[in-house]
Design a protein around this motif. Structure first.
Motif, PDB file in Angstrom:
ATOM      1  N   ALA A 162       0.828  -1.202   0.000  1.00  0.00           N
ATOM      2  CA  ALA A 162       0.000   0.000   0.000  1.00  0.00           C
ATOM      3  C   ALA A 162       0.862   1.252   0.000  1.00  0.00           C
ATOM      4  N   THR A 163       2.010   1.186   0.683  1.00  0.00           N
ATOM      5  CA  THR A 163       2.911   2.335   0.726  1.00  0.00           C
ATOM      6  C   THR A 163       3.461   2.651  -0.654  1.00  0.00           C
ATOM      7  N   GLN A 164       3.841   1.607  -1.395  1.00  0.00           N
ATOM      8  CA  GLN A 164       4.360   1.813  -2.742  1.00  0.00           C
ATOM      9  C   GLN A 164       3.283   2.359  -3.664  1.00  0.00           C
ATOM     10  N   ALA A 165       2.060   1.820  -3.534  1.00  0.00           N
ATOM     11  CA  ALA A 165       0.963   2.304  -4.366  1.00  0.00           C
ATOM     12  C   ALA A 165       0.668   3.771  -4.078  1.00  0.00           C
ATOM     13  N   GLN A 166       0.700   4.146  -2.794  1.00  0.00           N
ATOM     14  CA  GLN A 166       0.452   5.541  -2.447  1.00  0.00           C
ATOM     15  C   GLN A 166       1.556   6.446  -2.989  1.00  0.00           C
ATOM     16  N   ALA A 167       2.787   5.963  -2.968  1.00  0.00           N
ATOM     17  CA  ALA A 167       3.899   6.769  -3.489  1.00  0.00           C
ATOM     18  C   ALA A 167       3.712   7.053  -4.968  1.00  0.00           C
ATOM     19  N   LEU A 168       3.211   6.072  -5.722  1.00  0.00           N
ATOM     20  CA  LEU A 168       2.941   6.291  -7.143  1.00  0.00           C
ATOM     21  C   LEU A 168       1.882   7.367  -7.327  1.00  0.00           C
ATOM     22  N   ALA A 169       0.833   7.301  -6.513  1.00  0.00           N
ATOM     23  CA  ALA A 169      -0.250   8.281  -6.626  1.00  0.00           C
ATOM     24  C   ALA A 169       0.237   9.682  -6.276  1.00  0.00           C
ATOM     25  N   VAL A 170       1.043   9.796  -5.227  1.00  0.00           N
ATOM     26  CA  VAL A 170       1.540  11.104  -4.816  1.00  0.00           C
ATOM     27  C   VAL A 170       2.470  11.678  -5.880  1.00  0.00           C
ATOM     28  N   ARG A 171       3.307  10.834  -6.473  1.00  0.00           N
ATOM     29  CA  ARG A 171       4.210  11.308  -7.533  1.00  0.00           C
ATOM     30  C   ARG A 171       3.409  11.870  -8.706  1.00  0.00           C
ATOM     31  N   ALA A 172       2.336  11.179  -9.077  1.00  0.00           N
ATOM     32  CA  ALA A 172       1.488  11.652 -10.172  1.00  0.00           C
ATOM     33  C   ALA A 172       0.772  12.940  -9.789  1.00  0.00           C
ATOM     34  N   GLU A 173       0.278  12.995  -8.561  1.00  0.00           N
ATOM     35  CA  GLU A 173      -0.404  14.200  -8.080  1.00  0.00           C
ATOM     36  C   GLU A 173       0.534  15.399  -8.109  1.00  0.00           C
ATOM     37  N   GLU A 174       1.751  15.223  -7.636  1.00  0.00           N
ATOM     38  CA  GLU A 174       2.697  16.334  -7.602  1.00  0.00           C
ATOM     39  C   GLU A 174       3.074  16.781  -9.006  1.00  0.00           C
ATOM     40  N   ALA A 175       3.215  15.829  -9.925  1.00  0.00           N
ATOM     41  CA  ALA A 175       3.517  16.196 -11.314  1.00  0.00           C
ATOM     42  C   ALA A 175       2.399  17.041 -11.905  1.00  0.00           C
ATOM     43  N   LEU A 176       1.170  16.717 -11.556  1.00  0.00           N
ATOM     44  CA  LEU A 176       0.036  17.496 -12.047  1.00  0.00           C
ATOM     45  C   LEU A 176      -0.006  18.869 -11.384  1.00  0.00           C
ATOM     46  N   ALA A 177       0.295  18.917 -10.092  1.00  0.00           N
ATOM     47  CA  ALA A 177       0.232  20.187  -9.367  1.00  0.00           C
ATOM     48  C   ALA A 177       1.245  21.196  -9.886  1.00  0.00           C
ATOM     49  N   VAL A 178       2.430  20.733 -10.350  1.00  0.00           N
ATOM     50  CA  VAL A 178       3.456  21.664 -10.822  1.00  0.00           C
ATOM     51  C   VAL A 178       3.442  21.829 -12.337  1.00  0.00           C
ATOM     52  N   PHE A 179       2.464  21.268 -13.019  1.00  0.00           N
ATOM     53  CA  PHE A 179       2.349  21.496 -14.461  1.00  0.00           C
ATOM     54  C   PHE A 179       2.303  23.001 -14.684  1.00  0.00           C
ATOM     55  N   PRO A 180       3.156  23.562 -15.550  1.00  0.00           N
ATOM     56  CA  PRO A 180       3.355  25.008 -15.575  1.00  0.00           C
ATOM     57  C   PRO A 180       2.280  25.812 -16.294  1.00  0.00           C
ATOM     58  N   LYS A 181       1.247  25.142 -16.777  1.00  0.00           N
ATOM     59  CA  LYS A 181       0.169  25.829 -17.495  1.00  0.00           C
ATOM     60  C   LYS A 181      -1.153  25.541 -16.783  1.00  0.00           C
ATOM     61  N   PRO A 182      -2.197  26.324 -17.024  1.00  0.00           N
ATOM     62  CA  PRO A 182      -3.458  26.109 -16.321  1.00  0.00           C
ATOM     63  C   PRO A 182      -4.021  24.710 -16.552  1.00  0.00           C
ATOM     64  N   THR A 183      -4.554  24.116 -15.476  1.00  0.00           N
ATOM     65  CA  THR A 183      -5.139  22.783 -15.541  1.00  0.00           C
ATOM     66  C   THR A 183      -6.570  22.817 -15.026  1.00  0.00           C
ATOM     67  N   ILE A 184      -7.422  22.058 -15.680  1.00  0.00           N
ATOM     68  CA  ILE A 184      -8.844  21.977 -15.317  1.00  0.00           C
ATOM     69  C   ILE A 184      -9.228  20.515 -15.198  1.00  0.00           C
ATOM     70  N   ALA A 185      -9.851  20.135 -14.088  1.00  0.00           N
ATOM     71  CA  ALA A 185     -10.463  18.818 -13.967  1.00  0.00           C
ATOM     72  C   ALA A 185     -11.923  18.939 -14.388  1.00  0.00           C
ATOM     73  N   ALA A 186     -12.333  18.150 -15.379  1.00  0.00           N
ATOM     74  CA  ALA A 186     -13.720  18.115 -15.838  1.00  0.00           C
ATOM     75  C   ALA A 186     -14.350  16.844 -15.275  1.00  0.00           C
ATOM     76  N   VAL A 187     -15.224  17.007 -14.281  1.00  0.00           N
ATOM     77  CA  VAL A 187     -15.671  15.888 -13.456  1.00  0.00           C
ATOM     78  C   VAL A 187     -17.134  15.572 -13.717  1.00  0.00           C
ATOM     79  N   ARG A 188     -17.381  14.306 -13.968  1.00  0.00           N
ATOM     80  CA  ARG A 188     -18.752  13.779 -13.959  1.00  0.00           C
ATOM     81  C   ARG A 188     -18.737  12.445 -13.223  1.00  0.00           C
ATOM     82  N   GLY A 189     -19.848  12.108 -12.612  1.00  0.00           N
ATOM     83  CA  GLY A 189     -19.923  10.843 -11.899  1.00  0.00           C
ATOM     84  C   GLY A 189     -19.059  10.833 -10.648  1.00  0.00           C
TER      85      GLY A 189
END
Length: 263
Positions: free
Chosen positions: A73-100
């Protein structure tokens, strides 16, 4: 089709689609791993001015594929956090389009975007308490910055879902659209962002995200660049501005949202 992240670029907008409909677009380990390098590629693409993250069909993302937690579970969470951080520092505006459903790791990804637009029947939740997992510190702090300590505790303590109306009231989302109108509104707003100054957007993103060591850098970019003069001239001449500053230019922002020159 295998679980995957697909993407397309059109008219300045990169759309990244979470595709795993058999499990409500849950993120597999391979999908978590694929997101950071994909974001690097899109950040370096001068044709990309805005990024939209969404899910295939009627669901945004129901979290992590639980089967990926059976090992570590620790390794799986590390993968998720790495992806989250990469998205957070993306240098251009980001929008989540959410349904469901936007749950668990899906809500983690949505929170890492700059803005969140949603359909009115979407549901949001963060569910580590149902699995006995300690939610990552960085993810918790990001959630608190969006919704405040009380709502963050409600979500994290209970693992219960909230509806789009409550998500809007608490600041978790920015706009709620009637069913069927999400794609049109996101496309319209993305076009607005594409037409604006990347210099303004990039500086504002860093300031809003709490960086305090780059005031001089951005002042120099504004002074040495052409966007301010072009914006004023276009306003006086009553024409659309043609801004030229770009995060993808050599010597500007790197993949981590930092300049090659850190002065």
């Amino acid at each position: 089709m295998e679980p995957q992240l697909s993407h397309r670029v059109a008219d300045g907008v990169a759309t990244v689609v979470i595709h795993h409909p058999a499990k409500r677009n849950a993120m597999t380990a391979d999908m978590w791993r694929a997101l950071p390098p994909l974001l690097d590629t899109l950040a370096d693409d001068p044709a990309v001015r805005v990024l939209v993250l969404t899910g295939e069909g009627g669901t945004f993302c129901a979290g992590a594929d639980i089967s990926s937690l059976r090992g570590s579970a620790t390794q799986a969470q590390a993968l998720a956090v790495r992806a989250e951080e990469a998205l957070a520092v993306f240098p251009k505006p980001t929008i989540a389009a959410v349904r469901g459903y936007c749950v668990g790791g899906g809500c983690q990804l949505a929170a890492a975007c700059d803005l969140r637009f949603t359909e009115e029947h979407a549901s949001f939740g963060i569910t580590p308490a149902k699995l006995g997992i300690v939610y990552a510190a960085s993810s918790t702090r990001r959630l608190v910055s969006l919704v405040g300590p009380s709502t963050a505790k409600y979500l994290l303590f209970s693992g219960e879902l909230i509806d789009a109306a409550r998500a809007l009231r608490t600041g978790l989302v920015d706009e709620v659209l009637p069913d069927g109108e999400l794609d049109g509104r996101v496309a319209e707003f993305a076009r607005i962002l594409v037409s604006r100054s990347q210099l303004t957007q990039a500086a504002a993103k860093e300031f809003a995200d709490g960086r305090t060591d780059r005031d001089g850098y951005w002042a120099r970019q504004a002074r040495e660049g052409d966007d301010t003069a072009e914006g004023v001239a276009a306003f006086l001449e009553r024409r659309p501005p043609e801004f030229t500053w770009t995060t993808s230019a050599p010597g500007e922002l790197s993949r981590q949202g930092r300049p090659s020159d850190h002065s």
